[in-house]
Design an enzyme around this catalytic site. Sequence first.
Site, PDB file in Angstrom:
ATOM      1  N   SER A 120      -4.448   5.364  -6.100  1.00  0.00           N
ATOM      2  CA  SER A 120      -5.175   5.867  -4.921  1.00  0.00           C
ATOM      3  C   SER A 120      -6.459   6.620  -5.258  1.00  0.00           C
ATOM      4  O   SER A 120      -7.282   6.851  -4.362  1.00  0.00           O
ATOM      5  CB  SER A 120      -4.263   6.763  -4.082  1.00  0.00           C
ATOM      6  OG  SER A 120      -3.330   5.988  -3.366  1.00  0.00           O
TER       7      SER A 120
ATOM      8  N   LYS B 290      -9.524   4.897  -4.185  1.00  0.00           N
ATOM      9  CA  LYS B 290      -9.948   4.935  -2.780  1.00  0.00           C
ATOM     10  C   LYS B 290     -11.237   5.733  -2.605  1.00  0.00           C
ATOM     11  O   LYS B 290     -12.081   5.383  -1.770  1.00  0.00           O
ATOM     12  CB  LYS B 290      -8.844   5.552  -1.917  1.00  0.00           C
ATOM     13  CG  LYS B 290      -7.557   4.739  -1.858  1.00  0.00           C
ATOM     14  CD  LYS B 290      -6.449   5.516  -1.150  1.00  0.00           C
ATOM     15  CE  LYS B 290      -5.149   4.739  -1.093  1.00  0.00           C
ATOM     16  NZ  LYS B 290      -4.055   5.518  -0.482  1.00  0.00           N
TER      17      LYS B 290
ATOM     18  N   TYR C 228      -7.179  -5.570  -3.548  1.00  0.00           N
ATOM     19  CA  TYR C 228      -6.742  -4.171  -3.454  1.00  0.00           C
ATOM     20  C   TYR C 228      -5.808  -3.795  -4.610  1.00  0.00           C
ATOM     21  O   TYR C 228      -5.929  -2.709  -5.184  1.00  0.00           O
ATOM     22  CB  TYR C 228      -6.056  -3.934  -2.115  1.00  0.00           C
ATOM     23  CG  TYR C 228      -5.657  -2.497  -1.891  1.00  0.00           C
ATOM     24  CD1 TYR C 228      -6.615  -1.517  -1.655  1.00  0.00           C
ATOM     25  CD2 TYR C 228      -4.318  -2.111  -1.931  1.00  0.00           C
ATOM     26  CE1 TYR C 228      -6.245  -0.197  -1.453  1.00  0.00           C
ATOM     27  CE2 TYR C 228      -3.945  -0.786  -1.731  1.00  0.00           C
ATOM     28  CZ  TYR C 228      -4.911   0.166  -1.490  1.00  0.00           C
ATOM     29  OH  TYR C 228      -4.552   1.485  -1.288  1.00  0.00           O
TER      30      TYR C 228
ATOM     31  N   TYR D  25      -2.578  13.395  -0.442  1.00  0.00           N
ATOM     32  CA  TYR D  25      -1.604  12.867   0.512  1.00  0.00           C
ATOM     33  C   TYR D  25      -1.281  13.925   1.583  1.00  0.00           C
ATOM     34  O   TYR D  25      -2.141  14.694   1.973  1.00  0.00           O
ATOM     35  CB  TYR D  25      -0.346  12.364  -0.206  1.00  0.00           C
ATOM     36  CG  TYR D  25      -0.636  11.334  -1.277  1.00  0.00           C
ATOM     37  CD1 TYR D  25      -1.370  10.196  -0.984  1.00  0.00           C
ATOM     38  CD2 TYR D  25      -0.187  11.494  -2.584  1.00  0.00           C
ATOM     39  CE1 TYR D  25      -1.640   9.230  -1.952  1.00  0.00           C
ATOM     40  CE2 TYR D  25      -0.447  10.538  -3.563  1.00  0.00           C
ATOM     41  CZ  TYR D  25      -1.184   9.408  -3.239  1.00  0.00           C
ATOM     42  OH  TYR D  25      -1.454   8.473  -4.190  1.00  0.00           O
TER      43      TYR D  25
ATOM     44  N   VAL E   4      -0.531   7.456  -7.649  1.00  0.00           N
ATOM     45  CA  VAL E   4       0.896   7.462  -7.980  1.00  0.00           C
ATOM     46  C   VAL E   4       1.197   7.069  -9.431  1.00  0.00           C
ATOM     47  O   VAL E   4       2.350   7.125  -9.848  1.00  0.00           O
ATOM     48  CB  VAL E   4       1.713   6.580  -7.012  1.00  0.00           C
ATOM     49  CG1 VAL E   4       1.672   7.147  -5.609  1.00  0.00           C
ATOM     50  CG2 VAL E   4       1.236   5.135  -7.036  1.00  0.00           C
TER      51      VAL E   4
END
Length: 309
Positions: free
Chosen positions: A65, A68, A193, A245, A263
């Site tokens: 992540s 992102k 992705y 998160y 993660v």
Amino acid sequence: MICRSDEQLKLMVEEARKWTKAGKVADYIPALGLANPHDLSIAIHSPNGECVSAGDIEKKFTLQSISKVISLALVLMEQGKEDVFERVGMEPTGDPFNSIAKLETMAVAKPLNPMINAGALVVTHMIEGNSVDERLNRLISFIQTLSADSEVNYCKEVAKSEYETAHLNRALCYFLKEHGVIQEEVEPLIDLYTKQCAIEMNCLDLARIGLVFAMDGKDPDTGKQLMPSAVARICKTFMVTCGMYNASGEFAIKIGIPAKSGVAGGIMGAVPGKYGIGIFGPALDETGNSIAGIKLLELLSENYRLSMF
């Protein structure tokens, strides 16, 4: 980049490492389940070129992540903020990062922010290019520039493992496609992705990328503007409000720096105007953040007053 070992930092790493026993690696992605939960390392990069480190800093890990933030920066540069935020929102959410609930209950199926999976899939969908390879190479090239490391690439083993288990992300894509938020076929987007999430590097690379964000988009070595300062500011704001998160609020109070976790156990920190931080600790807490990595950042923030608040 050469990073000198720091004894005080080493002591902090060993103190924080005790917390790994309370965490768990992300074994729902089989390839990530092979990580050693007791690994912990950190690199801190300063604008003057100084870099200090502790732990096994050469060990590579996938961004997950953390990617992102970087894909968001690239798409903001390519498409502009008006187009991006027409498709994805700017609001934090208390839901898990892979939740579909808000998409179903909102009047318009628009992901709340780019840091949850639904929003990140929309952002990745907006990366320019005529094929998965062309779009992936565009992103990797950008990351190589930010990290000043031309060897950065993606891990095929992790990408394959994620692709084969990305059922919930497929569901998010189909929902978004049904409502016209994305317009491409689902499988190429999932392919792109999962490869994006599998881009790998070490703590040194991650710390340098964090420093570029900390310095409002400037290359710390050349002073060249690698991204507009407005783009860096938007990304750092999302890191504060959504980067950890659904534990982002507590993180802001306890530590108070823009940060993004993944993660695989990585955390990228960007202390405005001061430091870029790269951490790797694959044992995760219940929200999906590196449990020892967060403890290490708490110790750093307390000792060096890093909080921006």
